[in-house]
Design a protein around this motif. Structure first.
Motif, mmCIF file in Angstrom:
data_model
loop_
_atom_site.group_PDB
_atom_site.id
_atom_site.type_symbol
_atom_site.label_atom_id
_atom_site.label_comp_id
_atom_site.label_asym_id
_atom_site.label_seq_id
_atom_site.Cartn_x
_atom_site.Cartn_y
_atom_site.Cartn_z
ATOM 1 N N ALA A 137 1.016 0.637 8.084
ATOM 2 C CA ALA A 137 0.681 0.018 6.803
ATOM 3 C C ALA A 137 -0.672 0.550 6.350
ATOM 4 C CB ALA A 137 0.669 -1.500 6.938
ATOM 5 N N GLN A 169 -2.702 -0.529 3.414
ATOM 6 C CA GLN A 169 -2.930 -1.971 3.328
ATOM 7 C C GLN A 169 -4.187 -2.448 4.045
ATOM 8 O OE1 GLN A 169 -0.945 -4.061 1.510
ATOM 9 N NE2 GLN A 169 0.117 -2.226 0.865
ATOM 10 N N VAL A 220 -2.118 -8.257 6.357
ATOM 11 C CA VAL A 220 -2.636 -6.986 5.841
ATOM 12 C C VAL A 220 -3.894 -7.237 5.016
ATOM 13 C CG1 VAL A 220 -0.329 -5.943 5.783
ATOM 14 C CG2 VAL A 220 -1.202 -7.060 3.738
#
Length: 130
Positions: free
Chosen positions: A57, A60, A77
């Motif tokens: 991610a 994020q 996140v």
């Protein structure tokens, strides 16, 4: 009692600019803060801090996942390495105390309410008959 695991991406970094040489990533800073607080709050048989290279991610910011057997997994996140560690420890206390691991959104520490990305249901364990 099963162990609760806090997965912390140590390579996460907020912002699009590259890190200067020798400066730790935001994820590493967050990991250090979580480790310091966790050792004060939990026994080693209750919580395991698991550093990971990547939680996929990257866009994020700092990413953390909370997981335990027979409980849902939570993915957070856009965490701030400066402000999120204490909130994550507070969340872990709620998660550990909850038999099924379902934490009402209203009980989340304020800073984590906007950081929750997913609650993934636990994998069903079935007993095989002989």
């Amino acid at each position: 009692m099963s162990k609760h695991v806090l997965f912390v991406c140590k390579s996460c970094h907020r912002g699009s600019e590259e890190l200067p040489e020798g400066q730790p990533a935001d994820g590493t800073i967050l990991l250090d803060k979580i480790n310091n607080l966790c050792h004060k709050e939990f026994s080693s048989d209750e919580v395991e801090i698991q550093p990971v290279g990547c939680l996929w991610a990257c866009s994020q910011g700092c990413v953390v996942s909370v997981s335990s057997q027979d409980k849902p997994t939570y993915l957070f996140v856009n965490l701030s390495p400066e402000e999120s560690a204490a909130a994550l420890i507070e969340f872990m206390q709620l998660y550990i105390k909850s038999r099924k691991g379902n934490i009402a959104w209203e009980k989340f520490p304020e800073i984590l309410r906007s950081a929750i990305f997913a609650q993934i249901p636990p994998v069903a364990t079935t007993k095989k008959s002989a």
